[in-house]
Design an enzyme around this catalytic site. Structure first.
Site, PDB file in Angstrom:
ATOM      1  N   LYS A   1       0.823  -1.210   0.000  1.00 25.15           N
ATOM      2  CA  LYS A   1       0.000   0.000   0.000  1.00 25.15           C
ATOM      3  C   LYS A   1       0.862   1.266   0.000  1.00 25.15           C
ATOM      4  O   LYS A   1       0.537   2.240  -0.682  1.00 25.15           O
ATOM      5  CB  LYS A   1      -0.956   0.013   1.187  1.00 25.15           C
ATOM      6  CG  LYS A   1      -0.320   0.254   2.549  1.00 25.15           C
ATOM      7  CD  LYS A   1      -1.367   0.341   3.640  1.00 25.15           C
ATOM      8  CE  LYS A   1      -0.722   0.606   5.001  1.00 25.15           C
ATOM      9  NZ  LYS A   1      -0.089   1.925   5.096  1.00 25.15           N
ATOM     10  N   THR A   2       1.976   1.245   0.763  1.00 29.14           N
ATOM     11  CA  THR A   2       2.839   2.428   0.812  1.00 29.14           C
ATOM     12  C   THR A   2       3.466   2.682  -0.554  1.00 29.14           C
ATOM     13  O   THR A   2       3.550   3.824  -1.022  1.00 29.14           O
ATOM     14  CB  THR A   2       3.931   2.252   1.880  1.00 29.14           C
ATOM     15  OG1 THR A   2       3.314   2.008   3.148  1.00 29.14           O
ATOM     16  CG2 THR A   2       4.803   3.484   1.981  1.00 29.14           C
TER      17      THR A   2
ATOM     18  N   GLU B   1      -4.110   4.632   6.009  1.00 31.10           N
ATOM     19  CA  GLU B   1      -4.731   3.995   7.185  1.00 31.10           C
ATOM     20  C   GLU B   1      -6.124   4.570   7.458  1.00 31.10           C
ATOM     21  O   GLU B   1      -6.483   4.908   8.589  1.00 31.10           O
ATOM     22  CB  GLU B   1      -3.838   4.167   8.426  1.00 31.10           C
ATOM     23  CG  GLU B   1      -2.429   3.624   8.280  1.00 31.10           C
ATOM     24  CD  GLU B   1      -2.358   2.107   8.291  1.00 31.10           C
ATOM     25  OE1 GLU B   1      -3.420   1.444   8.281  1.00 31.10           O
ATOM     26  OE2 GLU B   1      -1.239   1.562   8.305  1.00 31.10           O
TER      27      GLU B   1
ATOM     28  N   GLN C   1      -8.182  -4.417   9.465  1.00 31.10           N
ATOM     29  CA  GLN C   1      -7.183  -3.986  10.449  1.00 31.10           C
ATOM     30  C   GLN C   1      -7.668  -2.774  11.249  1.00 31.10           C
ATOM     31  O   GLN C   1      -6.869  -2.020  11.791  1.00 31.10           O
ATOM     32  CB  GLN C   1      -5.859  -3.658   9.753  1.00 31.10           C
ATOM     33  CG  GLN C   1      -5.196  -4.874   9.128  1.00 31.10           C
ATOM     34  CD  GLN C   1      -3.815  -4.567   8.596  1.00 31.10           C
ATOM     35  OE1 GLN C   1      -2.860  -4.368   9.355  1.00 31.10           O
ATOM     36  NE2 GLN C   1      -3.678  -4.521   7.281  1.00 31.10           N
TER      37      GLN C   1
END
Length: 703
Positions: free
Chosen positions: A44-45, A225, A255
Site C-alpha cells: 500500500k505504501t 490507514e 485492520q
C-alpha cells in the site's frame, strides 16, 4: 545510435513498471473518490507514494496542491522519502505529506488568531495533561478525565456541549473537569493533542471562505490507514473536499483495531455512501508472509460479518508451518520462547528478527524475566520514552516557558529547579496572586511586584527578579540562533545540583543527549526555530521507536504497521485473546488477531498456557483461544492432539501424548507436559493441580 540519456528510465517510470495490475490501476485513477482496499503486506505504501509522484510528475499537478495524510511520524517520514526519490524535480516546493495532527499544527500557526488566541502556544504531551487534570480533580484517575475529554473533542463536543450528555454524577464531575481544563489551557496559551484537529475544524466551520480557499488549495488529497480515522478526522476531510471529490484513501477494514480511541470503522465501510461515485480497488497480493501464515489469517477474518471482503494471496514460496506452543504457566512459556530465540540466533538469525506480541501489556512481565535470565537483549516498545524522563521534562519546561511566557504550567515546574528557595507554599501563593489578577505569573510579577512582595517577602521577590532576568537574557540569545542560545542555557542552569551522586551520571548523560539532539536539529533545519523542535517532540510517539539488535516486545496494537521475520503471540487463551469483558467487540478482537498473525513474514508461533498469574490470581486450565480453531490451526472436535509442546514436540507414547489429561490412583487428574522414552520405559512429566511429577506411563490412564 540513440543517446543513453534519452533511453534511460526515470525512477518513476521504473516504479510504474514494477507495479502489479491492481496497483497500477490505483495509481492511474486520478479524479474522483477512490478507496484502495489494501490487505496487509500488499504494497500500500508503494502504491500511495507512486500515485503521489505520478500526480506531480506525469499528470502535472503542482506539488503544493496535493496533501497526503497519515497517522505516525515514522510512516510520514518513510512515505515522504519514497515519494521524493521518485520525483526528478523535488528541489522545488515539495508536496505536503504529514500526520493529521501536524497538518492541524501547521494550519493553526497561520489561523489560530481567528479564535482570538496567540500563535506562540505550547503543545502539551500526555504526561503534562495528566499533571494538569490531577490538580483539577485529584479524586478521579487522571486517565479517566483525559479519556473523557479526548472522547468529547473527537466527537466535536465542546466542554459546554458535553453538559447535555452529563446525565449521571460521574459524568457531571468529568464535565466540570473538562470546563476547568479548557479554562486552564486557554489561560496558559496551551493546546493538547486533540486541539490540533478540534480547533482546526472549528476555524474551518466558522469561516466558510477560508474553508473554500483551503479546499481549493489542496486539490488532490490522499489518506493512509483510513480505517483508523475518527469522527473529527472525517469531519476535517469533509471540509477539505468542500470544492471537489478528489480524495484517495488507502486502508484495510480488517485492520480496524482502534475503536477504543475513537476510530470509526463505518468511515471505510461506508466510503461509497459518503463520496458519490467512489471506486474501490482491492490489493490482495501479499508480498510479506508465507502461504501458511496467510491461510490462517484469511480463515480467521472470514468469520467477521462487518467487512468489505477480500482474501490475501501470498506471492512467496511455501514456508514453515505455524507452531502452537503449549506451556504449563507463564514462567515456562517465557523460558521456552527465550530458548527458541537463542537457538535460532545460533543458526544465523538476528535478535531484531524476532517480535513477541501480547494482547495485554500485563503479560510482558514473565517474558521480561525469562529474557533477562536467558541474556536475550530485548526492548519493550511503548514503555517510558526518552522525552518523558523527569530530567528531560525539566529541560523541556524551561524551553517551553522561554518560548511562551504565558505558560504558567511549565514555569511552576522549573521555578525551583534547580533549588532557589521557592518552596511549594511560596509557589502556591505566587500562582494564587496571579490568578487573582487574571494574569500569567510573569506578567503579574512585572506589573504588581510590590504587591506580591507583601505576600511572599522581599527575599523571594529578589529571587524571582534574578530568575526572570535570566529568562529574558536567554530569550535575547534565542534571537541569535539555537546554537548560541544553547551555550548560554547550559551555563545558566546547572541541573546536576538536583541529582544525587547515584543519579547524576545517567541523568546528566540524558540531558547531554537531549542537547545533542537540539543542536542536530538546528544544524539541519536552518529555517526552523525552537518552537518547531518542541512541537516535533510533542507530536512524537512510541510507534516511532525501533529496536535494533534486540527482540521487540509490544502489544498487538503497537505492532500494527510493523513486520518481523519471526513472531511469537502469547496469551492465546480465551479471555486474554480474545479479551472477554462486558464491552468486548468480538469482531474487533478478531481483527486484532488478524493483525497479530500478519506481522509474521516467515515463522509464526502462537502460545498458550494451562495456568496464568494475572492481577495476583492464578487461573488453572484456561480454555484455549477460539481463534486457534477459527483460524483452522486446531481441530475444533479434538484439539488436544494438535498442540505442540516446544520442549518435546508433541511426542507420542502409545495412546498418551503431550497435553492429554491422565488419571493417577493417588494424585488424581493431571495434564501431560512432557513425554520421554528411556529404553523400554516411558516417563511422563505431569502437572497435578500445580505440582509437577514424573510418573511411569504404565501407572496412569488416559481420561
Amino acid at each position: 545510435m540513440q543517446d543513453s540519456q534519452f533511453s534511460a528510465q526515470t525512477p518513476l517510470q521504473a516504479m510504474l513498471q514494477s507495479l502489479n495490475p491492481q496497483q497500477l490501476e490505483a495509481v492511474e485513477c486520478i479524479d474522483g473518490a477512490l478507496l484502495i482496499l489494501a490487505g496487509a503486506g500488499s504494497g500500500k505504501t508503494k502504491t500511495l507514494t507512486t500515485r503521489l509522484a505520478y500526480l506531480i510528475e506525469e499528470v502535472g499537478i503542482p506539488a503544493q496542491n496535493t496533501l497526503t495524510l497519515t497517522f505516525t511520524n515514522k510512516a510520514a517520514k518513510e512515505m515522504r522519502e519514497r515519494a521524493l526519490n521518485l520525483l526528478q524535480n523535488h528541489s522545488a516546493t515539495p508536496p505536503l505529506l504529514c500526520t493529521f495532527h501536524r497538518f492541524g499544527l501547521l494550519f493553526l500557526r497561520f489561523h489560530i488568531h481567528l479564535l482570538g488566541r496567540s500563535v506562540n502556544f505550547s503543545l502539551l504531551d500526555t504526561t503534562d495533561c495528566k499533571r494538569i487534570v490531577k490538580k483539577i480533580n485529584p479524586n478521579i484517575p487522571p486517565q479517566r478525565i483525559l479519556s473523557y475529554i479526548s472522547s468529547n473533542k473527537n466527537a466535536y463536543l465542546s466542554a459546554q456541549e458535553a453538559k447535555a450528555y452529563s446525565n449521571n454524577p460521574e459524568y457531571k464531575l468529568l464535565q466540570k473537569a473538562y470546563v476547568e481544563y479548557e479554562a486552564f489551557l486557554l489561560a496558559n496559551n496551551m493546546l493538547d493533542f486533540d486541539d490540533l484537529l478540534y480547533l482546526t475544524c472549528k476555524i474551518l466551520e466558522s469561516n466558510p471562505a477560508l474553508c473554500e480557499q483551503t479546499s481549493q488549495k489542496y486539490q488532490y488529497i490522499m489518506v493512509d490507514e483510513y480505517q483508523d480515522t475518527n469522527e473529527l478526522q472525517a469531519r476535517l476531510l469533509r471540509h477539505l473536499t468542500m470544492t471537489h471529490q478528489n480524495i484517495c484513501v488507502v486502508g484495510d477494514d480488517d485492520q480496524s483495531i482502534y475503536s477504543w480511541r475513537g476510530a470509526d470503522i463505518s468511515n471505510i465501510l461506508e466510503f461509497q455512501k459518503n463520496f458519490a461515485n467512489a471506486r474501490i480497488i482491492k490489493l490482495e497480493r501479499n508480498y510479506r508472509s508465507t502461504p501458511q501464515i496467510l491461510r490462517a489469517a484469511n480463515t480467521l477474518i472470514a468469520k467477521n460479518k462487518k467487512r468489505l471482503g477480500k482474501e490475501l494471496d501470498s506471492q512467496n514460496d511455501d514456508g514453515e508451518e505455524i507452531s502452537i506452543l503449549y506451556s504449563d504457566d507463564e514462567i515456562s512459556e517465557g523460558n521456552i520462547i527465550a530458548e527458541l530465540i537463542k537457538s535460532q540466533c545460533k543458526k544465523g538469525a538476528k535478535f531484531e528478527d524476532f517480535a513477541i506480541l501480547f494482547r495485554l501489556n500485563a503479560l510482558s512481565r514473565g517474558l521480561e524475566e525469562a529474557l533477562l535470565r536467558a541474556k536475550v537483549p530485548f526492548k519493550i516498545i511503548g514503555s517510558l520514552r526518552f522525552y518523558e524522563r523527569e530530567e528531560i521534562k525539566d529541560v523541556l519546561s524551561y524551553l517551553r516557558f522561554i518560548v511562551n511566557g504565558d505558560d504558567n504550567f511549565s514555569l511552576l515546574r522549573i521555578l525551583n529547579k534547580p533549588k532557589r528557595g521557592l518552596g511549594k507554599l511560596t509557589q502556591e501563593r505566587i500562582e494564587s496572586f496571579a490568578d487573582s489578577k487574571h494574569l500569567a505569573i510573569e506578567k503579574a510579577f512585572k506589573l504588581h511586584k510590590d504587591e506580591l512582595g507583601a505576600i511572599i517577602g522581599a527575599k523571594n521577590i529578589k529571587t524571582l527578579e534574578e530568575f526572570f532576568a535570566m529568562i529574558a537574557n536567554l530569550r535575547e540569545k534565542l534571537e541569535s540562533g539555537i546554537e548560541e542560545f544553547l551555550e548560554s542555557f547550559e551555563s545558566a542552569i546547572d541541573f546536576s545540583a538536583e541529582f544525587s551522586k547515584v543519579e547524576n551520571v545517567d541523568k546528566m548523560a540524558n540531558i547531554a543527549e537531549f542537547y545533542g539532539a537540539l543542536r542536530d536539529f538546528a544544524q539541519n533545519n536552518d529555517e526552523l526555530g525552537l518552537e518547531d523542535f518542541l512541537n516535533d517532540i510533542a507530536l512524537s510517539s512510541s510507534s516511532d521507536e525501533s529496536a535494533q539488535d534486540s527482540v521487540s516486545c509490544m502489544s498487538v496494537h503497537s505492532a500494527k504497521g510493523l513486520e518481523f521475520e519471526r513472531v511469537f503471540v502469547v496469551g492465546m487463551e480465551e479471555g486474554f485473546f480474545p479479551l472477554i469483558h462486558t464491552d468486548s467487540d468480538l469482531e474487533e478482537e478478531r481483527r486484532l488477531g488478524y493483525v497479530a498473525i500478519t506481522r509474521a513474514k516467515k515463522k509464526l508461533y502462537l502460545s498458550s498456557v494451562s495456568s496464568r498469574l494475572y492481577r495476583g490470581k492464578r487461573e488453572f486450565s484456561l480454555p484455549r483461544s477460539r481463534f486457534l480453531r477459527e483460524s483452522g490451526l486446531i481441530d475444533s472436535q479434538n484439539d488436544d492432539k494438535d498442540f505442540e509442546n516446544a520442549e518435546s514436540s508433541a511426542q507420542i507414547s502409545g495412546e498418551i501424548c503431550v497435553n492429554d489429561l491422565v488419571k493417577h490412583k493417588l494424585f488424581g487428574t493431571g495434564r501431560v507436559l512432557e513425554v520421554k522414552n528411556q529404553g523400554a520405559q516411558t516417563t511422563l512429566k505431569i502437572n497435578f493441580g500445580g505440582t509437577q511429577r514424573i510418573i511411569l506411563s504404565s501407572f496412569v490412564e488416559k481420561v
